[in-house]
Design a protein around this motif. Structure first.
Motif, mmCIF file in Angstrom:
data_model
loop_
_atom_site.group_PDB
_atom_site.id
_atom_site.type_symbol
_atom_site.label_atom_id
_atom_site.label_comp_id
_atom_site.label_asym_id
_atom_site.label_seq_id
_atom_site.Cartn_x
_atom_site.Cartn_y
_atom_site.Cartn_z
ATOM 1 N N TYR A 155 0.703 -1.369 0.037
ATOM 2 C CA TYR A 155 0.086 -0.140 -0.037
ATOM 3 C C TYR A 155 0.847 1.182 -0.093
ATOM 4 N N ASN A 156 1.907 1.288 0.748
ATOM 5 C CA ASN A 156 2.561 2.295 0.882
ATOM 6 C C ASN A 156 3.580 2.563 -0.363
ATOM 7 N N THR A 157 4.079 1.571 -1.131
ATOM 8 C CA THR A 157 4.634 1.637 -2.325
ATOM 9 C C THR A 157 3.688 2.226 -3.342
ATOM 10 N N GLY A 158 2.651 1.511 -3.467
ATOM 11 C CA GLY A 158 1.542 2.061 -4.558
ATOM 12 C C GLY A 158 1.165 3.573 -4.304
ATOM 13 N N PHE A 159 1.081 3.852 -2.912
ATOM 14 C CA PHE A 159 0.381 5.291 -2.597
ATOM 15 C C PHE A 159 1.521 6.043 -2.860
ATOM 16 N N GLY A 160 2.723 5.910 -2.550
ATOM 17 C CA GLY A 160 3.837 6.960 -3.007
ATOM 18 C C GLY A 160 4.115 7.113 -4.398
ATOM 19 N N ILE A 161 3.895 6.172 -5.189
ATOM 20 C CA ILE A 161 3.993 6.328 -6.669
ATOM 21 C C ILE A 161 2.738 6.881 -7.313
ATOM 22 N N PHE A 162 1.606 7.009 -6.678
ATOM 23 C CA PHE A 162 0.201 7.401 -6.936
ATOM 24 C C PHE A 162 0.512 8.829 -6.831
ATOM 25 N N ILE A 163 1.120 9.455 -5.602
ATOM 26 C CA ILE A 163 1.282 10.881 -5.476
ATOM 27 C C ILE A 163 2.144 11.423 -6.174
ATOM 28 N N ALA A 164 3.386 10.692 -6.452
ATOM 29 C CA ALA A 164 4.485 11.278 -7.120
ATOM 30 C C ALA A 164 4.077 11.672 -8.671
ATOM 31 N N ILE A 165 3.341 10.751 -9.376
ATOM 32 C CA ILE A 165 3.205 11.012 -10.742
ATOM 33 C C ILE A 165 2.366 12.212 -10.823
ATOM 34 N N PRO A 166 1.225 12.442 -10.484
ATOM 35 C CA PRO A 166 0.403 13.826 -10.857
ATOM 36 C C PRO A 166 1.491 15.146 -10.417
ATOM 37 N N SER A 167 2.092 14.997 -9.054
ATOM 38 C CA SER A 167 2.692 15.888 -8.437
ATOM 39 C C SER A 167 3.945 16.352 -9.612
ATOM 40 N N LEU A 168 4.753 15.382 -10.149
ATOM 41 C CA LEU A 168 5.826 15.662 -11.007
ATOM 42 C C LEU A 168 5.054 16.246 -12.329
ATOM 43 N N ILE A 169 3.984 15.631 -12.956
ATOM 44 C CA ILE A 169 3.336 16.305 -14.080
ATOM 45 C C ILE A 169 2.918 17.970 -13.768
ATOM 46 N N PHE A 170 2.154 18.132 -12.759
ATOM 47 C CA PHE A 170 1.972 19.510 -12.593
ATOM 48 C C PHE A 170 3.091 20.341 -12.292
ATOM 49 N N TRP A 171 3.984 20.024 -11.688
ATOM 50 C CA TRP A 171 5.439 20.801 -11.528
ATOM 51 C C TRP A 171 5.854 21.095 -12.768
ATOM 52 N N ARG A 172 6.239 20.276 -13.442
ATOM 53 C CA ARG A 172 6.637 20.328 -14.949
ATOM 54 C C ARG A 172 5.787 21.430 -15.812
ATOM 55 N N HIS A 173 4.358 21.172 -15.666
ATOM 56 C CA HIS A 173 3.396 22.059 -16.535
ATOM 57 C C HIS A 173 3.378 23.568 -15.897
ATOM 58 N N PHE A 174 3.457 23.578 -14.698
ATOM 59 C CA PHE A 174 3.419 25.052 -14.048
ATOM 60 C C PHE A 174 4.952 25.826 -14.233
ATOM 61 N N ARG A 175 5.790 24.902 -14.293
ATOM 62 C CA ARG A 175 7.195 25.624 -14.441
ATOM 63 C C ARG A 175 7.203 25.911 -15.897
ATOM 64 N N ALA A 176 6.672 25.203 -16.793
ATOM 65 C CA ALA A 176 6.563 25.587 -18.242
ATOM 66 C C ALA A 176 5.715 26.904 -18.711
ATOM 67 N N LEU A 177 4.582 27.079 -17.759
ATOM 68 C CA LEU A 177 3.804 28.211 -17.795
ATOM 69 C C LEU A 177 4.406 29.260 -17.371
ATOM 70 N N VAL A 178 5.033 29.366 -16.101
ATOM 71 C CA VAL A 178 5.966 30.581 -15.594
ATOM 72 C C VAL A 178 6.916 31.100 -16.636
ATOM 73 N N ASP A 179 7.549 29.873 -17.135
ATOM 74 C CA ASP A 179 8.653 30.363 -18.150
ATOM 75 C C ASP A 179 7.905 31.062 -19.414
ATOM 76 N N GLY A 180 6.797 30.673 -19.832
ATOM 77 C CA GLY A 180 5.983 31.163 -21.012
ATOM 78 C C GLY A 180 5.711 32.488 -20.712
ATOM 79 N N PHE A 181 5.145 32.954 -19.447
ATOM 80 C CA PHE A 181 4.679 33.887 -19.054
ATOM 81 C C PHE A 181 5.859 35.080 -18.739
ATOM 82 N N VAL A 182 6.950 34.634 -18.286
ATOM 83 C CA VAL A 182 8.351 35.620 -18.134
ATOM 84 C C VAL A 182 8.624 36.020 -19.567
ATOM 85 N N VAL A 183 8.739 35.101 -20.302
ATOM 86 C CA VAL A 183 8.992 35.510 -21.815
ATOM 87 C C VAL A 183 8.238 36.656 -22.421
ATOM 88 N N GLU A 184 6.919 36.226 -22.247
ATOM 89 C CA GLU A 184 5.608 37.059 -22.764
ATOM 90 C C GLU A 184 5.830 38.427 -22.099
#
Length: 201
Positions: A155-184
């Motif tokens: 349960y702990n292994t599965g739950f750790g991966i379950f939290i990490a995947i969307p957190s990583l996806i949204f972290w990269r998404h928001f970083r890309a958004l911020v970079d785009g806003f800075v350039v604009e």
């Protein structure tokens, strides 16, 4: 749900806390990093119109600064209208760095959760393995303790991966958004400086 938490044991609680914090950050950043709230397309034409009609006053600078992150950058330029282009650009760059830092707020925490969640899951796995080994005795294994140790580990292994995947996806998404806003925002600030110095119509 409660039965799953009980089966996962006490190591699941740090993961639950991490998931709550991650969800809160994702929701807050989705709301804060809207294009219309950060760099409104209509702001530059509005500022140009203000400059044509009545010039720039201290009140207008304050209103601009409170309007949006882009308005904050414009305000730093307009408050230095009597200075040279170099001084104005330095003021814009300084404000731009501060604005970029504000836009990246909480992203470090989100990235940390994405990295730490699998490690917390691994920690739960180790605790489960200890439980499994503890179920062994000279007279044989305790089936209940053995099953509980396996539950904690999986349960702990599965739950750790379950939290990490969307957190990583949204972290990269928001970083890309911020970079785009800075350039604009940089591009729009350059257009404003050129307009104020008569280099752009």
């Amino acid at each position: 749900m409660w039965s799953i938490i009980q089966a996962a044991g006490w190591p699941i609680w740090p993961l639950i806390l991490a998931s709550v914090v991650s969800l809160a950050i994702i929701g807050e950043r989705f709301w804060a990093l809207r294009s219309g709230a950060v760099a409104p397309k209509s702001l530059l034409p509005e500022v140009q119109q203000w400059l044509k009609q009545r010039g720039m006053t201290k009140e207008t600078c304050v209103r601009l600064e409170q309007h949006s992150p882009l308005g904050e950058i414009f305000s730093s330029a307009l408050c230095n209208t009597d200075t040279s282009r170099e001084v104005m650009k330095e003021a814009i760059e300084e404000t731009g760095r501060a604005v970029a830092h504000k836009l990246e707020r909480y992203l470090t925490t989100l990235g940390t959760i994405a990295t730490a969640a699998p490690l917390l899951g691994l920690f739960g796995t180790v605790v489960g393995m200890i439980e499994i080994f503890g179920s062994q005795s000279p007279t044989g294994a305790n089936p209940m303790q053995l099953a509980h140790g396996i539950s904690i580990a999986l349960y702990n292994t599965g739950f750790g991966i379950f939290i990490a995947i969307p957190s990583l996806i949204f972290w990269r998404h928001f970083r890309a958004l911020v970079d785009g806003f800075v350039v604009e925002m940089e591009q729009q600030a350059v257009r404003l400086v050129e307009y104020m110095h008569g280099d752009r119509a």
